[in-house]
Design a protein around this motif. Structure first.
Motif, PDB file in Angstrom:
ATOM      1  N   PRO A   1       0.812  -1.226   0.000  1.00 19.23           N
ATOM      2  CA  PRO A   1       0.000   0.000   0.000  1.00 19.23           C
ATOM      3  C   PRO A   1       0.841   1.269   0.000  1.00 19.23           C
ATOM      4  N   GLY A   2       2.104   1.163   0.410  1.00 21.31           N
ATOM      5  CA  GLY A   2       2.986   2.324   0.452  1.00 21.31           C
ATOM      6  C   GLY A   2       4.346   1.920   0.980  1.00 21.31           C
ATOM      7  N   ILE A   3       5.247   2.882   1.064  1.00 23.90           N
ATOM      8  CA  ILE A   3       6.603   2.651   1.553  1.00 23.90           C
ATOM      9  C   ILE A   3       6.819   3.492   2.805  1.00 23.90           C
ATOM     10  N   SER A   4       7.273   2.836   3.879  1.00 26.45           N
ATOM     11  CA  SER A   4       7.523   3.563   5.128  1.00 26.45           C
ATOM     12  C   SER A   4       8.984   3.481   5.570  1.00 26.45           C
ATOM     13  N   SER A   5       9.812   2.710   4.854  1.00 26.14           N
ATOM     14  CA  SER A   5      11.211   2.553   5.229  1.00 26.14           C
ATOM     15  C   SER A   5      12.021   3.799   4.894  1.00 26.14           C
ATOM     16  N   ILE A   6      13.084   4.055   5.682  1.00 27.05           N
ATOM     17  CA  ILE A   6      13.998   5.152   5.362  1.00 27.05           C
ATOM     18  C   ILE A   6      14.881   4.791   4.170  1.00 27.05           C
ATOM     19  N   ALA A   7      14.960   3.514   3.842  1.00 28.81           N
ATOM     20  CA  ALA A   7      15.770   3.069   2.698  1.00 28.81           C
ATOM     21  C   ALA A   7      14.990   3.332   1.423  1.00 28.81           C
ATOM     22  N   THR A   8      14.867   4.609   1.075  1.00 31.00           N
ATOM     23  CA  THR A   8      14.002   5.005  -0.036  1.00 31.00           C
ATOM     24  C   THR A   8      14.473   4.432  -1.370  1.00 31.00           C
ATOM     25  N   SER A   9      15.751   4.096  -1.484  1.00 33.69           N
ATOM     26  CA  SER A   9      16.243   3.485  -2.720  1.00 33.69           C
ATOM     27  C   SER A   9      15.671   2.083  -2.911  1.00 33.69           C
ATOM     28  N   LEU A  10      15.141   1.492  -1.850  1.00 33.15           N
ATOM     29  CA  LEU A  10      14.481   0.187  -1.935  1.00 33.15           C
ATOM     30  C   LEU A  10      12.966   0.335  -2.036  1.00 33.15           C
ATOM     31  N   GLY A  11      12.517   1.569  -2.228  1.00 33.36           N
ATOM     32  CA  GLY A  11      11.093   1.865  -2.111  1.00 33.36           C
ATOM     33  C   GLY A  11      10.265   1.520  -3.331  1.00 33.36           C
ATOM     34  N   CYS A  12      10.143   0.257  -3.656  1.00 34.85           N
ATOM     35  CA  CYS A  12       9.291  -0.197  -4.751  1.00 34.85           C
ATOM     36  C   CYS A  12       8.113  -0.965  -4.170  1.00 34.85           C
ATOM     37  N   ILE A  13       6.912  -0.495  -4.451  1.00 33.18           N
ATOM     38  CA  ILE A  13       5.738  -1.128  -3.849  1.00 33.18           C
ATOM     39  C   ILE A  13       5.427  -2.488  -4.475  1.00 33.18           C
ATOM     40  N   ARG A  14       6.077  -2.781  -5.606  1.00 29.82           N
ATOM     41  CA  ARG A  14       5.852  -4.074  -6.268  1.00 29.82           C
ATOM     42  C   ARG A  14       7.181  -4.533  -6.877  1.00 29.82           C
ATOM     43  N   VAL A  15       7.635  -5.696  -6.477  1.00 30.28           N
ATOM     44  CA  VAL A  15       8.892  -6.216  -6.985  1.00 30.28           C
ATOM     45  C   VAL A  15       8.694  -6.688  -8.427  1.00 30.28           C
ATOM     46  N   ALA A  16       9.763  -6.696  -9.212  1.00 30.37           N
ATOM     47  CA  ALA A  16       9.678  -7.180 -10.595  1.00 30.37           C
ATOM     48  C   ALA A  16       9.142  -8.606 -10.631  1.00 30.37           C
ATOM     49  N   GLU A  17       8.292  -8.889 -11.585  1.00 33.04           N
ATOM     50  CA  GLU A  17       7.724 -10.239 -11.696  1.00 33.04           C
ATOM     51  C   GLU A  17       8.822 -11.283 -11.838  1.00 33.04           C
ATOM     52  N   GLN A  18       9.884 -10.946 -12.571  1.00 36.07           N
ATOM     53  CA  GLN A  18      10.971 -11.906 -12.772  1.00 36.07           C
ATOM     54  C   GLN A  18      11.677 -12.231 -11.462  1.00 36.07           C
ATOM     55  N   ALA A  19      11.792 -11.243 -10.575  1.00 39.42           N
ATOM     56  CA  ALA A  19      12.410 -11.492  -9.267  1.00 39.42           C
ATOM     57  C   ALA A  19      11.576 -12.489  -8.469  1.00 39.42           C
ATOM     58  N   TYR A  20      10.263 -12.297  -8.496  1.00 38.15           N
ATOM     59  CA  TYR A  20       9.380 -13.234  -7.790  1.00 38.15           C
ATOM     60  C   TYR A  20       9.437 -14.616  -8.438  1.00 38.15           C
ATOM     61  N   GLN A  21       9.526 -14.658  -9.766  1.00 30.06           N
ATOM     62  CA  GLN A  21       9.599 -15.942 -10.456  1.00 30.06           C
ATOM     63  C   GLN A  21      10.888 -16.689 -10.132  1.00 30.06           C
ATOM     64  N   TRP A  22      11.985 -15.951  -9.920  1.00 27.50           N
ATOM     65  CA  TRP A  22      13.213 -16.630  -9.507  1.00 27.50           C
ATOM     66  C   TRP A  22      12.995 -17.328  -8.164  1.00 27.50           C
ATOM     67  N   TYR A  23      12.266 -16.691  -7.254  1.00 26.16           N
ATOM     68  CA  TYR A  23      11.960 -17.353  -5.978  1.00 26.16           C
ATOM     69  C   TYR A  23      11.097 -18.588  -6.215  1.00 26.16           C
ATOM     70  N   ARG A  24      10.085 -18.449  -7.073  1.00 26.55           N
ATOM     71  CA  ARG A  24       9.193 -19.586  -7.346  1.00 26.55           C
ATOM     72  C   ARG A  24       9.970 -20.754  -7.953  1.00 26.55           C
ATOM     73  N   GLN A  25      10.913 -20.463  -8.840  1.00 21.10           N
ATOM     74  CA  GLN A  25      11.680 -21.501  -9.511  1.00 21.10           C
ATOM     75  C   GLN A  25      12.789 -22.079  -8.635  1.00 21.10           C
ATOM     76  N   ARG A  26      13.315 -21.258  -7.711  1.00 24.69           N
ATOM     77  CA  ARG A  26      14.441 -21.675  -6.874  1.00 24.69           C
ATOM     78  C   ARG A  26      14.149 -21.371  -5.399  1.00 24.69           C
ATOM     79  N   PRO A  27      13.087 -21.950  -4.832  1.00 23.71           N
ATOM     80  CA  PRO A  27      12.700 -21.599  -3.462  1.00 23.71           C
ATOM     81  C   PRO A  27      13.750 -21.947  -2.409  1.00 23.71           C
ATOM     82  N   LYS A  28      14.626 -22.905  -2.727  1.00 24.31           N
ATOM     83  CA  LYS A  28      15.679 -23.247  -1.767  1.00 24.31           C
ATOM     84  C   LYS A  28      16.915 -22.380  -1.957  1.00 24.31           C
TER      85      LYS A  28
END
Length: 364
Positions: free
Chosen positions: A244-271
């Motif tokens: 819903p928003g970003i509250s961290s001081i690490a504003t350079s990490l402030g993406c409300i939605r991660v890239a789909e490919q990043a999430y897919q890497w987790y799905r493909q390589r969960p370990k």
């Protein structure tokens, strides 16, 4: 101020090969072998020079080819700060103009740095998503409609979500493979995650350099700060979600939605992909300790990746978050032989005054 004189397309590598150094001090703290990949040495101050620069050089070459060498390029980038600096830095090398849009959460210090090297820096929107929408739907639309002559090719530069960006980030792994001592294989990488471009590049690079089997075995500790944990939120939900928003001081990490490919890497390589969330206070504490240990000052977005080294797994534990995440169940002997590459992604949104403010705020 502004763009450098035209430099033709001989400018083909907007990043440098950075050191990958064994740290005796941090290895003693961690209890395993720690190697620091010093992306804070990049021309723009962060790893963003690899991916952003790679995309821009390829886009400029394509525009030149399609126009028979007649077209010039104008780059348009939305950013929390570091991607914008990488864009502006590469644009100067290419002799091309750039327009950078940052959200209101970007610090005045970072905005001032951007304006030192880019003539057109605009501030719009509460977060990166809003700044990006404004750039694409307002700024670029009006430009393409006729404000700029047709011979100028407008190029959109996303901060993390593009194959050319992942290709550039993947070059980091190839360098590490050459820089580690003979016979040493990385058992794990540790990186910060905002939009996930670096994570995508590391995963891609591991497969390209070491092969798929090794990529399965090598862990990627993907660290976010609380209040910007779009990857962890997606992992927990079992689907790609938007914060819903970003509250961290690490504003350079402030993406409300991660890239789909990043999430897919987790799905493909969960370990292999191990998501971890640290507090802002832990990121700041890591900045302080890292400065003491190495005499290098980095921003909170980078402090996030360093935090597992200095942070306990729990208040009651003597085990670091790094060991809990990467070496749970290992004997001390086995853990001591583990080789961990920590990507010191750098970042320019930090100064001694800013750090002093963070220390006072979080009591570290």
């Amino acid at each position: 101020m502004g763009s450098a004189p035209p430099n033709s397309l001989q400018f083909t590598k907007p990043w440098i090969e950075t050191p990958c150094l064994y740290s005796a001090a941090l290895s003693k703290t961690a209890g395993c072998n720690i190697f620091l990949k010093l992306e804070n040495h990049q021309p723009s101050g962060s790893f963003k020079s690899r991916g952003i620069g790679n995309l821009m050089v390829r886009a400029a070459a394509k525009a030149s080819e399609l126009s028979g060498g007649q077209a010039s390029v104008h780059f348009y980038c939305s950013s929390g700060g570091n991607a914008g600096l990488a864009c502006a830095t590469a644009a100067r090398g290419l002799g091309s103009p750039a327009t950078i849009v940052v959200p209101t959460s970007t610090s005045p210090y970072m905005i001032a740095k951007l304006r030192e090297i880019c003539d057109d820096v605009r501030v719009h929107g509460a977060n990166w998503a809003a700044a990006d929408q404004y750039l694409r739907e307002e700024v670029m639309t009006k430009t393409v409609s006729g404000v700029v002559p047709e011979v100028v090719t407008p190029v959109y530069v996303p901060p993390f979500d593009h194959p050319d960006i992942w290709d550039g980030a993947a070059s980091l792994v190839e360098e590490v493979s050459r820089q580690l001592p003979a016979g040493v294989h990385p058992d794990a990488f540790v990186c910060s995650v905002g939009g996930g471009g670096l994570l995508c590049g590391l995963m891609q690079g591991m497969e390209q350099v070491y092969g798929k089997e090794a990529a399965h075995a090598t862990k990627m500790l993907a660290v976010e700060t609380a209040g910007a944990e779009s990857l962890m939120a997606s992992v927990e939900a079992g689907k790609l979600v938007t914060l819903p928003g970003i509250s961290s001081i690490a504003t350079s990490l402030g993406c409300i939605r991660v890239a789909e490919q990043a999430y897919q890497w987790y799905r493909q390589r969960p370990k292999a992909v191990v998501p971890v969330v640290v507090s802002d206070a832990a990121a700041v504490d890591a900045i302080v300790h890292f400065l003491d240990d190495t005499r290098m000052l980095v921003e909170p977005a980078c402090g996030a990746a360093l935090a597992p080294l200095y942070t306990k797994a729990s208040p009651e534990s003597d085990v670091s978050l790094l060991r809990q995440s990467l070496g749970a169940g290992m004997s001390d002997v086995a853990w001591a032989e583990h080789n961990v590459v920590m990507v010191v992604c750098g970042g320019s949104n930090i100064s001694l005054d800013i750090l002093a403010g963070f220390r006072e705020r979080f009591g570290v």
